[in-house]
Design a protein around this motif. Sequence first.
Motif, mmCIF file in Angstrom:
data_model
loop_
_atom_site.group_PDB
_atom_site.id
_atom_site.type_symbol
_atom_site.label_atom_id
_atom_site.label_comp_id
_atom_site.label_asym_id
_atom_site.label_seq_id
_atom_site.Cartn_x
_atom_site.Cartn_y
_atom_site.Cartn_z
ATOM 1 N N ALA A 1 -36.966 11.627 -31.416
ATOM 2 C CA ALA A 1 -37.471 11.849 -32.774
ATOM 3 C C ALA A 1 -38.990 11.670 -32.821
ATOM 4 O O ALA A 1 -39.576 11.687 -33.889
ATOM 5 C CB ALA A 1 -36.799 10.882 -33.741
ATOM 6 N N GLY A 2 -39.614 11.447 -31.681
ATOM 7 C CA GLY A 2 -41.075 11.439 -31.652
ATOM 8 C C GLY A 2 -41.742 10.106 -31.353
ATOM 9 O O GLY A 2 -42.962 10.042 -31.285
ATOM 10 N N ALA A 3 -40.961 9.023 -31.181
ATOM 11 C CA ALA A 3 -41.572 7.734 -30.830
ATOM 12 C C ALA A 3 -42.001 7.815 -29.373
ATOM 13 O O ALA A 3 -41.174 7.729 -28.476
ATOM 14 C CB ALA A 3 -40.568 6.599 -31.024
ATOM 15 N N LYS A 4 -43.310 7.993 -29.136
ATOM 16 C CA LYS A 4 -43.674 8.351 -27.770
ATOM 17 C C LYS A 4 -43.769 7.168 -26.819
ATOM 18 O O LYS A 4 -44.236 7.311 -25.691
ATOM 19 C CB LYS A 4 -44.931 9.205 -27.764
ATOM 20 C CG LYS A 4 -46.233 8.491 -27.872
ATOM 21 C CD LYS A 4 -47.346 9.512 -27.622
ATOM 22 C CE LYS A 4 -48.625 8.822 -27.543
ATOM 23 N NZ LYS A 4 -49.690 8.999 -26.809
ATOM 24 N N VAL A 5 -43.280 6.003 -27.248
ATOM 25 C CA VAL A 5 -43.329 4.832 -26.388
ATOM 26 C C VAL A 5 -42.580 5.051 -25.063
ATOM 27 O O VAL A 5 -42.982 4.538 -24.022
ATOM 28 C CB VAL A 5 -42.855 3.564 -27.149
ATOM 29 C CG1 VAL A 5 -41.420 3.681 -27.602
ATOM 30 C CG2 VAL A 5 -43.064 2.301 -26.346
ATOM 31 N N MET A 6 -41.505 5.838 -25.083
ATOM 32 C CA MET A 6 -40.822 6.251 -23.841
ATOM 33 C C MET A 6 -40.509 7.745 -23.920
ATOM 34 O O MET A 6 -40.122 8.238 -24.982
ATOM 35 C CB MET A 6 -39.490 5.511 -23.670
ATOM 36 C CG MET A 6 -39.553 4.062 -23.242
ATOM 37 S SD MET A 6 -40.251 3.789 -21.597
ATOM 38 C CE MET A 6 -39.016 4.456 -20.496
ATOM 39 N N GLN A 7 -40.603 8.444 -22.804
ATOM 40 C CA GLN A 7 -40.186 9.853 -22.782
ATOM 41 C C GLN A 7 -38.662 9.904 -22.947
ATOM 42 O O GLN A 7 -37.945 9.156 -22.279
ATOM 43 C CB GLN A 7 -40.588 10.480 -21.444
ATOM 44 C CG GLN A 7 -40.378 11.989 -21.421
ATOM 45 C CD GLN A 7 -40.058 12.518 -20.033
ATOM 46 O OE1 GLN A 7 -39.443 11.827 -19.218
ATOM 47 N NE2 GLN A 7 -40.453 13.751 -19.775
ATOM 48 N N SER A 8 -38.162 10.757 -23.831
ATOM 49 C CA SER A 8 -36.729 10.714 -24.121
ATOM 50 C C SER A 8 -35.878 11.016 -22.881
ATOM 51 O O SER A 8 -34.850 10.393 -22.658
ATOM 52 C CB SER A 8 -36.368 11.659 -25.266
ATOM 53 O OG SER A 8 -36.667 12.974 -24.931
ATOM 54 N N ARG A 9 -36.340 11.941 -22.050
ATOM 55 C CA ARG A 9 -35.529 12.261 -20.869
ATOM 56 C C ARG A 9 -35.409 11.081 -19.917
ATOM 57 O O ARG A 9 -34.425 10.936 -19.195
ATOM 58 C CB ARG A 9 -36.106 13.476 -20.156
ATOM 59 C CG ARG A 9 -35.699 14.763 -20.887
ATOM 60 C CD ARG A 9 -36.435 15.952 -20.374
ATOM 61 N NE ARG A 9 -36.347 16.051 -18.933
ATOM 62 C CZ ARG A 9 -37.097 16.881 -18.200
ATOM 63 N NH1 ARG A 9 -37.967 17.646 -18.781
ATOM 64 N NH2 ARG A 9 -36.954 16.939 -16.906
#
Length: 404
Positions: free
Chosen positions: A205-213
């Motif tokens: 959803a855009g929280a760039k603290v971790m890459q979703s993949r």
Amino acid sequence: MLIVQKYGGTSVGNPERIKNVAARVARFRQEGHQLVVVVSAMSGVTDSLIKLAKEIMPLPTEREMDVLLATGEQTTIALTAMALTAMGVPAVSMTGAQAGIVTDPVHTKAKIKNITPKKVHALLDAGNVVIVAGFQGETPDGLITTLGRGGSDLTAIALAAALKADICQIYTDVDGVYTTDPRIVPTAKKLDEISYDELLELASAGAKVMQSRSVEFAKKFKVIFEVRSSMNDNPGTIVKEETKSMEDVVIRGVALDKNQAKVTLVAVPDQPGVAARIFKALADATINVDMIVQNVSHGTQTRTTDISFTVDKPELLKARKVIEGLQATVGYREVLADEKIGKLSIVGVGMRSHSGVAAKMFETLARESVNIDMISTSEIKVSVVIDLAKAEQAMRAVHTAFLG
Ligand code: ADP
Ligand code: ASP
Ligand code: MG
């Protein structure tokens, strides 16, 4: 113990910080651990390389883009290895390919197919700290690939799994995972722990603290990891399998994605097969589509409808080209693009057992006079597309409503 550590762009953003990273690594090594250190490009480098490429060619060829982008991380591995060597700690750098990271051939967002870290093991056993370039790999044919923005996280998690590391630490410029972006919402609270599913939803959803993949990968291979700061020794956030008590909290976090654009096809014939044709063409061009909304059809003779969908902003130009190529076969009146949108999401596993969550979010937005453009929900997430100009205000209001 074998420890995999990852340091992001800000943490290696200048020579002083690289030396600080080296000092931290040296400390762990003195305690008798083996270390594999994954580093990102220095902050801003990947963005400036992308800008440079676009000055040469508006839609750069993706094969060459990867050759270009991989240089960012290659700079940092060499500098970090030098910093350790200068401190008397034996260290060697490795590119993704040298570390045995093999990917599929989808340039700029390749998926890791397998990792054969034989050379990493050999270098560790010889007493070295091994510094690996994040974000990159190679195809079985030897072409350089990159793993999508933020992809150094994935390199670290995947290496931790392949090496069967005892500990995986993601060092960044905040103390851990917060209830929302602490840079936008000062009242955000640090979480001691979070489940894979919740962080996965927040990240996508855009929280760039971790890459979703990278979170998806961690979940699949059960890699427990900690997100923590490279600037201090505060305990971070542990990311792991969901536990029973996690369900007591209705909303774990709020995320805002300012990196999406909305495409609308106006007056599309309302017939079977039309949506299939549009989204198949986008999929064939490897464009990820997020939200899709189809309006109630209008017209009496020839019924038509409007179809809107969102894509990542950097893919907007490519998506437009694909859609324009469908004008003759699909037949629509016009294509509109809107880059001034924000996607605001609330996430929590507790949503499964609590009702009224979406209503509370919508009421909060109404009080702030924020109009909702698109809505999508999953079992543990509610997302809305809103006007970018009001997005941060909306984010703060929604955070206060659910998390104080
Ligand atoms: P790195 O370069 O270390 O990979 P990133 O910039 O990719 O770091 O990610 C860290 C940033 O993520 C933070 O500086 C913060 O602004 C942002 N962020 C967004 N949402 C969250 C959240 N829920 N918790 C912590 N940080 C967040
Ligand atoms: N340097 C890459 C990026 O900026 C990868 C990363 O930092 O994780 O996206
Ligand atoms: Mg990152």
